[in-house]
Design an enzyme around this catalytic site. Sequence first.
Site, PDB file in Angstrom:
ATOM      1  N   GLY A 104       0.848  -1.196   0.000  1.00  0.00           N
ATOM      2  CA  GLY A 104       0.000   0.000   0.000  1.00  0.00           C
ATOM      3  C   GLY A 104       0.882   1.244   0.000  1.00  0.00           C
ATOM      4  O   GLY A 104       0.662   2.200  -0.755  1.00  0.00           O
ATOM      5  N   ASP A 128       3.934  -9.746   7.639  1.00  0.00           N
ATOM      6  CA  ASP A 128       3.315 -10.782   6.791  1.00  0.00           C
ATOM      7  C   ASP A 128       4.293 -11.516   5.870  1.00  0.00           C
ATOM      8  O   ASP A 128       3.974 -12.592   5.371  1.00  0.00           O
ATOM      9  CB  ASP A 128       2.213 -10.165   5.926  1.00  0.00           C
ATOM     10  CG  ASP A 128       1.079  -9.579   6.750  1.00  0.00           C
ATOM     11  OD1 ASP A 128       1.011  -9.885   7.952  1.00  0.00           O
ATOM     12  OD2 ASP A 128       0.265  -8.816   6.193  1.00  0.00           O
ATOM     13  N   ALA A 187       2.804 -28.288  14.951  1.00  0.00           N
ATOM     14  CA  ALA A 187       1.348 -28.344  14.738  1.00  0.00           C
ATOM     15  C   ALA A 187       0.948 -29.597  13.962  1.00  0.00           C
ATOM     16  O   ALA A 187       1.704 -30.069  13.110  1.00  0.00           O
ATOM     17  CB  ALA A 187       0.900 -27.096  13.980  1.00  0.00           C
ATOM     18  N   SER A 216      -3.738 -34.568  22.500  1.00  0.00           N
ATOM     19  CA  SER A 216      -3.940 -33.144  22.208  1.00  0.00           C
ATOM     20  C   SER A 216      -3.450 -32.841  20.795  1.00  0.00           C
ATOM     21  O   SER A 216      -2.558 -33.520  20.292  1.00  0.00           O
ATOM     22  CB  SER A 216      -3.167 -32.289  23.201  1.00  0.00           C
ATOM     23  OG  SER A 216      -1.788 -32.432  22.973  1.00  0.00           O
TER      24      SER A 216
END
Length: 324
Positions: A104, A128, A187, A216
């Site tokens: 931007g 990001d 993960a 878990s």
Amino acid sequence: MKRIAVFTSGGDAPGMNACIRAVVRGAVYHGIEVFGIRKGYSGMIAGDMYEMSSHSVSNIVQRGGTILKSARSKEFMTIEGREKAHKALVENGIEGLVAIGGNGTFTGAMIFEREFGIPTVGAPGTIDNDLYGTDYTIGFDTAVNTALDAIDRIRDTASSHDRVFFIEVMGRDSGYIAIQSGIAGGAEVVMVPEVLTPLSTVVDTLRQGWSRSKSSSIVVVSEGEEEGNATEIANKIKAQVNVDVDIRVTTLGHIQRGGSPSARDRILASRLGLGALEGLMAGQKNVMAGIINDDLVYTPFEDTIRLPKPINEDMLRMVKILSI
Ligand code: F6P
């Protein structure tokens, strides 16, 4: 060039201060006057700028946020706004700009240069890591480590209570934070906007884990994920699994934007700040300084804006293999 200005714009990122410091100290070293513009393009329009010295950037290399403050300016998107910004720069004798921000910011700088001829060189500042023309953006490494710290903590409580956690991380339309924090945090599933992960695949992975007595699990969800936000995805999964599973959701949000920058981000920001300044001095304009394979390179704003920066999809395959 006798006098230039530096500003930060768009979402802040840890390491922006180290980048400002490099621009200011580089300018002082090369005998150029340097101004700091507060609040990005809004401050430029308002003429909110001041002369900086080596001392103005003392003791900031380790600080998160940006001492120049940041903003997203709607007024700069109008010709009237840009006319005011140009007037303020001329009144202050500023001949060139270093812009620390994302696409931007660079789009605004490119339009501004075409209309008013003030050259800008950019430094990529966003958590990001979604900018073509650099391997990493300023703030990404710190954000990944912040997300990882949270994932590790959640893992502790998830395993104490045999729960499934959906953890939402930032990244707008980019899965870089999700994939890197997800892999580092072990993960079971990572969901990114770039690659569709069917909910049935998530359910299958969780079921496979339960069949191997895994109690878990952690699913890292990027905020731009097509299936919705982490809460919506968690609800859909709960409806599909058909067993009594304890699911919780944590959205990490803006904690990923703050904090003291990592060593990697401070070094990257220092290289890019000095690189942007020296590029501007050498006559570059409408380009972003970046580091690719450890080399300083300049990429036209047109390309950083237009070209995608794809994630490495093999990393997703790795998540699958390593969660077995
Ligand atoms: O671009 C950085 C970023 O933190 C994105 O990851 C996120 O989508 C967005 O900014 C949040 O913006 P804001 O601070 O305006 O809520």
